[in-house]
Design an enzyme around this catalytic site. Structure first.
Site, mmCIF file in Angstrom:
data_model
loop_
_atom_site.group_PDB
_atom_site.id
_atom_site.type_symbol
_atom_site.label_atom_id
_atom_site.label_comp_id
_atom_site.label_asym_id
_atom_site.label_seq_id
_atom_site.Cartn_x
_atom_site.Cartn_y
_atom_site.Cartn_z
ATOM 1 N N CYS A 143 0.821 -1.212 0.000
ATOM 2 C CA CYS A 143 0.000 0.000 0.000
ATOM 3 C C CYS A 143 0.854 1.262 0.000
ATOM 4 O O CYS A 143 0.649 2.150 -0.817
ATOM 5 C CB CYS A 143 -0.938 -0.017 1.204
ATOM 6 S SG CYS A 143 -1.753 1.539 1.555
ATOM 7 N N CYS B 111 1.294 3.541 4.917
ATOM 8 C CA CYS B 111 2.027 3.463 6.186
ATOM 9 C C CYS B 111 3.453 3.051 5.853
ATOM 10 O O CYS B 111 3.671 1.958 5.369
ATOM 11 C CB CYS B 111 1.446 2.381 7.088
ATOM 12 S SG CYS B 111 -0.241 2.701 7.604
ATOM 13 N N GLU C 275 -6.668 33.106 6.578
ATOM 14 C CA GLU C 275 -6.694 31.842 5.834
ATOM 15 C C GLU C 275 -7.025 32.147 4.370
ATOM 16 O O GLU C 275 -7.851 33.000 4.070
ATOM 17 C CB GLU C 275 -7.749 30.918 6.479
ATOM 18 C CG GLU C 275 -8.280 29.801 5.635
ATOM 19 C CD GLU C 275 -7.240 28.751 5.243
ATOM 20 O OE1 GLU C 275 -6.446 28.331 6.101
ATOM 21 O OE2 GLU C 275 -7.245 28.367 4.059
ATOM 22 N N ASP D 5 0.543 28.145 11.495
ATOM 23 C CA ASP D 5 0.382 26.702 11.246
ATOM 24 C C ASP D 5 0.309 26.492 9.737
ATOM 25 O O ASP D 5 -0.727 26.133 9.194
ATOM 26 C CB ASP D 5 -0.901 26.213 11.940
ATOM 27 C CG ASP D 5 -1.114 24.710 11.780
ATOM 28 O OD1 ASP D 5 -0.216 24.015 11.279
ATOM 29 O OD2 ASP D 5 -2.202 24.236 12.157
ATOM 30 N N CYS E 203 3.988 20.974 10.101
ATOM 31 C CA CYS E 203 3.859 19.570 9.710
ATOM 32 C C CYS E 203 5.069 19.129 8.883
ATOM 33 O O CYS E 203 5.071 18.057 8.308
ATOM 34 C CB CYS E 203 2.562 19.337 8.948
ATOM 35 S SG CYS E 203 2.380 20.417 7.543
HETATM 36 N N1 SAH Z 1 -4.601 25.750 11.685
HETATM 37 C C1 SAH Z 1 -5.554 24.950 10.983
HETATM 38 C C2 SAH Z 1 -5.167 24.638 9.530
HETATM 39 C C3 SAH Z 1 -3.739 24.294 9.254
HETATM 40 S S1 SAH Z 1 -3.442 23.651 7.635
HETATM 41 C C4 SAH Z 1 -5.873 23.693 11.764
HETATM 42 O O1 SAH Z 1 -5.162 23.367 12.711
HETATM 43 O O2 SAH Z 1 -6.839 23.033 11.451
HETATM 44 C C5 SAH Z 1 -2.776 25.033 6.772
HETATM 45 C C6 SAH Z 1 -3.806 26.001 6.247
HETATM 46 O O3 SAH Z 1 -3.132 27.063 5.560
HETATM 47 C C7 SAH Z 1 -4.772 25.406 5.219
HETATM 48 O O4 SAH Z 1 -6.073 25.642 5.656
HETATM 49 C C8 SAH Z 1 -4.470 26.190 3.916
HETATM 50 O O5 SAH Z 1 -5.617 26.434 3.149
HETATM 51 C C9 SAH Z 1 -3.899 27.486 4.450
HETATM 52 N N2 SAH Z 1 -3.010 28.268 3.571
HETATM 53 C C10 SAH Z 1 -2.153 27.810 2.629
HETATM 54 N N3 SAH Z 1 -1.416 28.812 2.115
HETATM 55 C C11 SAH Z 1 -1.801 29.946 2.769
HETATM 56 C C12 SAH Z 1 -1.392 31.320 2.706
HETATM 57 N N4 SAH Z 1 -0.430 31.724 1.876
HETATM 58 N N5 SAH Z 1 -1.993 32.200 3.519
HETATM 59 C C13 SAH Z 1 -2.969 31.816 4.388
HETATM 60 N N6 SAH Z 1 -3.396 30.527 4.478
HETATM 61 C C14 SAH Z 1 -2.817 29.608 3.691
#
Ligand code: SAH
Length: 475
Positions: free
Chosen positions: A83, A86, A350, A399, A426
């Site tokens: 797969c 994992c 966002e 994030d 991440c």
């Molecule tokens: N903090 C949230 C989402 C994190 S994922 C949580 O914990 O659920 C990262 C997010 O960044 C996604 O929703 C993506 O759409 C957004 N994103 C990507 N590029 C971006 C940018 N240049 N400016 C603002 N948001 C962005």
């Protein structure tokens, strides 16, 4: 000194695995060569066959484990190796966590330029999962047809587009299997065709299942290559008649949607969705904050660990109740709303407009009035709000997606001079790059902690606290 062996394709080598690479592959050394061997576990003595030889390194295929590593375990899933979802199922969970910690540590040293002592001082023990299987709240199964012409659900065999039937992915809940089997039987009985990628024909492309771990609500959303779903009423009855139990607890399908995707691409979901049954969303809670999740919303896939992750972020933010906080890359406002209860004001930014709609809705259902959300790129919205409206920041949380923060965003953060920056990441490599920038611009690394959100895989989430260095004005 021994002459370096000129390895060539199909040569066999015996080697001890001493390390693991970015994708979880085993790494060993033989005759001056570095060998990368997929599926070999750190500590194994293996026999491998050279597949591709370069000057100083080679890729080899695992042929035989001659002496298994003490960290080697039997994968829970029969399909773990084919797969590819994992990468670490053959590695004990404790060793998986050590692998993830090493990854963070090494990236911070090699890419971030921090000293080992600095990291050792700042690093707190990785937060592991209590159960490293059955943790995902979201499953997306592709649907295809087997050799006998029967519909199947499963996964794509590594890098191909042929589907291997398996409705029992061990990362998700076992009830997913029961739902998928019901969908497949329904398809067979009602002559509903499975999508064929090469011919771009057939109806059923994917089945998305989302589960609210706190509420026990389930959403089922088939993705179809067409506009209408035939026999929708019967389909609803079929799903609602299922008796779904996970570890003795009853779960309920509260929402059935259809997403139409007629495009000939790899994107799974269509642009919109139609509600067949229920409200079109399920609700879940992280801590005491409620979230509505629609088929298209981004929502963290491991809610148990997400709560721990957000608690650490909140702890690092060290709020007293009056601070102005920015939550950049806020998605549907999960972190923002989590922080809002302890802050004076929270601003979320966002890029995806629908996510901001969800964030605003989530603020309302939780009666949170001190959170405001902006649609746009963090690197554009933040400078604009700072320069034009002089909005300040005591704490900034970021994030970002895997590619990390744009430099313009980091530059604005630094100019805004928040006391603390909490970085949720991440991808340790881009995290390390961005922390380097922040450190060169007046911040110091105080705390680092890995949080495992994705057991059995090589992915790791990290939270860091960077604090503003005290600036001495009167010399
Ligand atoms: N903090 C949230 C989402 C994190 S994922 C949580 O914990 O659920 C990262 C997010 O960044 C996604 O929703 C993506 O759409 C957004 N994103 C990507 N590029 C971006 C940018 N240049 N400016 C603002 N948001 C962005």
């Amino acid at each position: 000194m021994k002459e370096k062996a000129a390895y060539k394709k199909n040569d066999r080598v015996t080697v001890t695995i001493e390390d693991m690479g970015m994708d979880g592959e085993g790494i060993g050394k033989a005759d001056g060569y570095t060998l990368f061997i997929k599926d070999a576990v750190i500590g194994d003595l293996v026999e491998a066959k050279i597949m591709k030889a370069k000057k100083n390194y080679a890729y080899a295929r695992l042929e035989k484990v001659l002496k298994p590593s003490p960290f080697r375990v039997k994968p829970l899933c029969d399909y773990a190796r084919v797969c590819g979802g994992c990468q670490l199922q053959a590695v004990s969970y404790e060793e998986q966590l050590r692998f993830k910690e090493r990854k963070i540590f090494r990236d911070l040293v090699h890419i971030g330029g921090f000293s080992e002592e600095e990291i050792e001082k700042a690093m707190e023990p990785v937060v592991g999962m209590e159960t490293s299987f059955y943790y995902r709240n979201k499953a997306q199964y592709p649907i295809g047809t087997d050799k006998e012409g029967k519909p199947v659900a499963g996964f794509y065999a590594g890098r191909t587009h042929s589907i291997i039937a398996n409705t029992d992915c061990k990362l998700g809940l076992t009830i997913n299997g029961a739902i998928l089997e019901a969908v497949l039987t329904f398809m067979e009985q009602n002559h509903i065709t499975a999508y064929d990628e090469t011919l771009h024909k057939g109806l059923m492309r994917h089945v998305l299942i989302r589960c609210g771990f706190a509420t026990k609500e389930i959403m089922v959303c088939p993705v179809i290559n067409g506009k209408d779903f035939p026999k929708a009423e019967e389909f609803i009855d079929c799903l609602l008649s299922l008796d779904l139990k996970e570890k003795g607890e009853a779960w309920k399908i509260t929402s059935i949607c259809i997403s139409s995707n007629t495009k000939d691409t790899n994107v799974i979901m269509g642009n919109g969705f139609e509600v067949l049954y229920g409200k079109g969303y399920i609700t879940d809670h992280i801590g005491d904050v409620a979230f509505r999740i629609s088929p298209l919303s981004f929502y963290q896939v491991n809610p148990v660990q997400t709560k721990k992750l957000y608690e650490i972020a909140l702890d690092y933010a060290d709020l007293s109740g009056s601070e102005t906080v920015w939550d950049l890359y806020c998605g549907i406002g999960t972190i923002s709303l989590f922080l809002a209860k302890k802050a004076g004001k929270v601003y979320g930014v966002e890029i995806i407009p629908q996510a901001i709609e969800n964030a605003r809705e989530n603020a309302i259902i939780n009666r949170i009035e001190n959170a405001e959300f902006f649609v746009g790129k963090a690197e554009e919205v933040l400078p604009e709000k700072y320069e034009r409206e002089q909005i300040r920041a005591d704490v900034i949380v970021v994030d970002p997606p895997r590619k990390g923060c744009d430099e313009k965003c980091l530059n604005t953060i630094v100019r805004m001079q928040p006391k603390r920056i909490v970085y949720v990441s991440c991808d340790p490599a881009t995290l390390a790059r961005d922390l380097k920038y922040l450190r060169e611009n007046g911040y110091e690394l105080r705390r680092v902690r890995g949080v495992d959100q994705f057991g059995q895989t090589v992915h790791v989430e990290t939270v860091c606290l960077m604090s503003k260095l005290h600036v001495e004005h009167h010399i």
